[in-house]
Design an enzyme around this catalytic site. Structure first.
Site, PDB file in Angstrom:
ATOM      1  N   CYS A   1      38.621 -13.263  14.472  1.00  0.00           N
ATOM      2  CA  CYS A   1      38.017 -14.373  13.728  1.00  0.00           C
ATOM      3  C   CYS A   1      38.395 -14.365  12.245  1.00  0.00           C
ATOM      4  CB  CYS A   1      36.507 -14.353  13.891  1.00  0.00           C
ATOM      5  SG  CYS A   1      36.001 -14.528  15.602  1.00  0.00           S
TER       6      CYS A   1
ATOM      7  N   HIS B   1      32.608 -17.661   8.158  1.00  0.00           N
ATOM      8  CA  HIS B   1      33.009 -17.799   9.562  1.00  0.00           C
ATOM      9  C   HIS B   1      31.819 -18.350  10.346  1.00  0.00           C
ATOM     10  CE1 HIS B   1      34.437 -17.192  13.510  1.00  0.00           C
ATOM     11  NE2 HIS B   1      33.721 -16.128  13.768  1.00  0.00           N
TER      12      HIS B   1
ATOM     13  N   ASN C   1      31.962 -21.334  17.996  1.00  0.00           N
ATOM     14  CA  ASN C   1      32.757 -20.309  17.322  1.00  0.00           C
ATOM     15  C   ASN C   1      34.220 -20.525  17.702  1.00  0.00           C
ATOM     16  OD1 ASN C   1      34.106 -18.047  16.439  1.00  0.00           O
ATOM     17  ND2 ASN C   1      32.630 -16.573  17.254  1.00  0.00           N
TER      18      ASN C   1
HETATM   19  N1  COA Z   1      21.457 -18.345  28.377  1.00  0.00           N
HETATM   20  C1  COA Z   1      20.275 -17.817  28.708  1.00  0.00           C
HETATM   21  N2  COA Z   1      20.015 -16.506  28.609  1.00  0.00           N
HETATM   22  C2  COA Z   1      20.990 -15.715  28.139  1.00  0.00           C
HETATM   23  C3  COA Z   1      22.254 -16.206  27.778  1.00  0.00           C
HETATM   24  C4  COA Z   1      22.462 -17.594  27.916  1.00  0.00           C
HETATM   25  N3  COA Z   1      23.644 -18.188  27.590  1.00  0.00           N
HETATM   26  N4  COA Z   1      23.010 -15.196  27.353  1.00  0.00           N
HETATM   27  C5  COA Z   1      22.262 -14.087  27.414  1.00  0.00           C
HETATM   28  N5  COA Z   1      21.025 -14.394  27.907  1.00  0.00           N
HETATM   29  C6  COA Z   1      19.904 -13.522  28.145  1.00  0.00           C
HETATM   30  C7  COA Z   1      20.291 -12.076  28.286  1.00  0.00           C
HETATM   31  O1  COA Z   1      20.719 -11.824  29.593  1.00  0.00           O
HETATM   32  C8  COA Z   1      18.998 -11.390  27.928  1.00  0.00           C
HETATM   33  O2  COA Z   1      18.165 -11.410  29.055  1.00  0.00           O
HETATM   34  P1  COA Z   1      17.284 -10.118  29.445  1.00  0.00           P
HETATM   35  O3  COA Z   1      16.388  -9.918  28.244  1.00  0.00           O
HETATM   36  O4  COA Z   1      16.603 -10.568  30.668  1.00  0.00           O
HETATM   37  O5  COA Z   1      18.287  -9.030  29.627  1.00  0.00           O
HETATM   38  C9  COA Z   1      18.366 -12.295  26.880  1.00  0.00           C
HETATM   39  O6  COA Z   1      19.035 -13.551  27.014  1.00  0.00           O
HETATM   40  C10 COA Z   1      18.507 -11.807  25.464  1.00  0.00           C
HETATM   41  O7  COA Z   1      19.829 -11.390  25.267  1.00  0.00           O
HETATM   42  P2  COA Z   1      20.307 -10.840  23.905  1.00  0.00           P
HETATM   43  O8  COA Z   1      21.766 -10.471  24.016  1.00  0.00           O
HETATM   44  O9  COA Z   1      19.372  -9.814  23.361  1.00  0.00           O
HETATM   45  O10 COA Z   1      20.183 -12.146  22.980  1.00  0.00           O
HETATM   46  P3  COA Z   1      20.431 -12.302  21.449  1.00  0.00           P
HETATM   47  O11 COA Z   1      19.252 -12.844  20.792  1.00  0.00           O
HETATM   48  O12 COA Z   1      21.057 -11.079  20.852  1.00  0.00           O
HETATM   49  O13 COA Z   1      21.539 -13.431  21.423  1.00  0.00           O
HETATM   50  C11 COA Z   1      23.918 -13.648  21.125  1.00  0.00           C
HETATM   51  C12 COA Z   1      22.780 -13.208  22.039  1.00  0.00           C
HETATM   52  C13 COA Z   1      25.232 -13.413  21.820  1.00  0.00           C
HETATM   53  C14 COA Z   1      23.754 -15.136  20.843  1.00  0.00           C
HETATM   54  C15 COA Z   1      23.822 -12.865  19.798  1.00  0.00           C
HETATM   55  O14 COA Z   1      23.687 -11.489  20.064  1.00  0.00           O
HETATM   56  C16 COA Z   1      25.016 -13.085  18.936  1.00  0.00           C
HETATM   57  O15 COA Z   1      25.266 -14.177  18.482  1.00  0.00           O
HETATM   58  N6  COA Z   1      25.748 -12.008  18.630  1.00  0.00           N
HETATM   59  C17 COA Z   1      26.935 -12.112  17.828  1.00  0.00           C
HETATM   60  C18 COA Z   1      28.057 -12.677  18.651  1.00  0.00           C
HETATM   61  C19 COA Z   1      29.186 -13.109  17.801  1.00  0.00           C
HETATM   62  O16 COA Z   1      29.002 -13.748  16.790  1.00  0.00           O
HETATM   63  N7  COA Z   1      30.403 -12.778  18.206  1.00  0.00           N
HETATM   64  C20 COA Z   1      31.577 -13.171  17.544  1.00  0.00           C
HETATM   65  C21 COA Z   1      31.696 -12.435  16.263  1.00  0.00           C
HETATM   66  S1  COA Z   1      33.060 -12.980  15.393  1.00  0.00           S
END
Ligand code: COA
Length: 322
Positions: free
Chosen positions: A113, A249, A279
């Site tokens: 990214c 970003h 993203n």
């Molecule tokens: N829809 C519904 N539920 C979802 C889901 C979706 N698309 N994706 C994950 N879940 C669920 C998970 O399975 C988890 O369920 P569980 O508690 O039963 O295990 C729950 O939602 C919470 O997951 P979690 O990963 O803790 O959520 P979060 O609040 O951390 O959000 C992201 C997840 C990916 C949105 C967040 O971690 C994020 O944005 N991280 C950075 C990613 C990023 O920017 N990457 C690129 C960097 S350049």
């Protein structure tokens, strides 16, 4: 003293829009979950026959028109991307050929990214050295080709697009400073498991998808994006009040909000496109820059801080007067 200055910008987004409602039909997710966790409402998806170079060419033409330059003027092409058309030749040479740009240096940089920030920083150095008179710098991705559309934890996040800038020499800044960094110890938190010397035969066999530890990436992203911005300010003896626009970003609205809060930057001074673009990896910063310029918020003479963070981890900033 030679500085480099942005003479024009452009962006291109593929026609097809994938909404959260569309995703609800594809995986176990909801518009509400995606909006509250990421801020994303929709993303653009390239068509089957579109290549990343096609997106680049469209964005580049707009940037060149904006800058008032022709293909004859371009003497350097640098493209930040993780999703090039081919392993080789590099995508910058493909763009060069498609656009009819005469012989010049043309290469790509891969910094996930942060790719565009690495590309812009490199082009700045070519211009400052006096070697380059007109650089075409692009950040572009068809990142959705790397997506496993059954993996709800990643497929809701990404989108395709391209953003381009024309960089030219100037007696005044222009680009004031650039800072790049990387720390390979975080490799396993965000990566794609297939490459030329690693697991190539497995491509397409089901285990080739983006691997991401979302929570950990989130935490390091917020910390790093805050530190990167502060590093640029400190290096130039500036404070946040001196910055007209922060262009981070666009990975996740919560990351952007948390970074702004950490810095003490009001969200009104932060360009946000993640809601409508998702993203787009290396394309996100140049597209956000172009959005801010074309909707009239970003004006000539204003001070902008561009910053990004991505797999590696890699990070970087560019502080500039537009
Ligand atoms: N829809 C519904 N539920 C979802 C889901 C979706 N698309 N994706 C994950 N879940 C669920 C998970 O399975 C988890 O369920 P569980 O508690 O039963 O295990 C729950 O939602 C919470 O997951 P979690 O990963 O803790 O959520 P979060 O609040 O951390 O959000 C992201 C997840 C990916 C949105 C967040 O971690 C994020 O944005 N991280 C950075 C990613 C990023 O920017 N990457 C690129 C960097 S350049």
């Amino acid at each position: 003293m030679i500085y480099s200055r942005i003479a024009g910008t452009g962006r291109y987004l593929p026609e097809r829009i994938l909404t959260n409602a569309d995703l609800e039909k594809m995986v176990e997710t909801s518009d509400e979950w995606i909006r509250t966790r990421t801020g994303i409402e929709q993303r653009h998806i390239a068509s089957e026959d579109q290549r990343t170079s096609d997106l680049c060419v469209n964005a580049a033409k707009i940037a060149m028109e904006d800058a008032g330059v022709t293909v004859e003027d371009i003497d350097l092409i640098i493209v930040g991307t993780t999703s090039p058309d081919l392993i080789f030749p590099n995508i910058a040479t493909i763009i060069q050929h498609k656009m009819g740009i005469p012989a010049c240096a043309a290469f790509s940089v891969e910094a996930a990214c942060t790719g565009f920030i690495y590309a812009l920083s490199s082009a700045d150095k070519f211009i400052r050295s006096g070697d380059t008179k007109c650089a075409l710098v692009i950040g572009a991705e068809i990142i959705t080709k790397l997506i496993d559309w059954e993996d709800r934890s990643t497929c809701v996040l990404f989108g395709d697009g391209a953003g381009a800038v024309i960089l030219k020499p100037s007696d005044e800044p222009g680009i004031i400073s650039t800072h790049l960094g990387a720390d390979g110890q975080y490799k396993d938190l965000l990566y794609y498991p297939v490459g030329v010397s690693n697991n190539l035969a497995a491509a397409g066999l089901g285990d080739s998808r983006i691997m991401m530890s979302g929570n950990e990436v989130f935490k390091v992203a917020v910390k790093t994006l805050g530190a990167v911005a502060q590093e640029a300010l400190d290096a130039n003896g500036l404070s946040l009040d001196d910055i007209d626009w922060l262009i981070p970003h666009q990975a996740n609205l919560r990351i952007i909000q948390a970074t702004a809060k950490r810095l003490g930057m009001p969200m009104e001074k932060v360009i946000q496109t993640v809601q409508i673009h998702g993203n787009t990896s290396a394309a996100s910063v140049p597209m956000a820059l172009d959005v801010g310029i074309r909707d009239g918020r970003i004006k000539r003479g204003q001070t902008l801080l561009l910053e990004a963070f991505g797999g590696g981890f890699t990070w970087g900033s560019v502080l500039l007067k537009y």
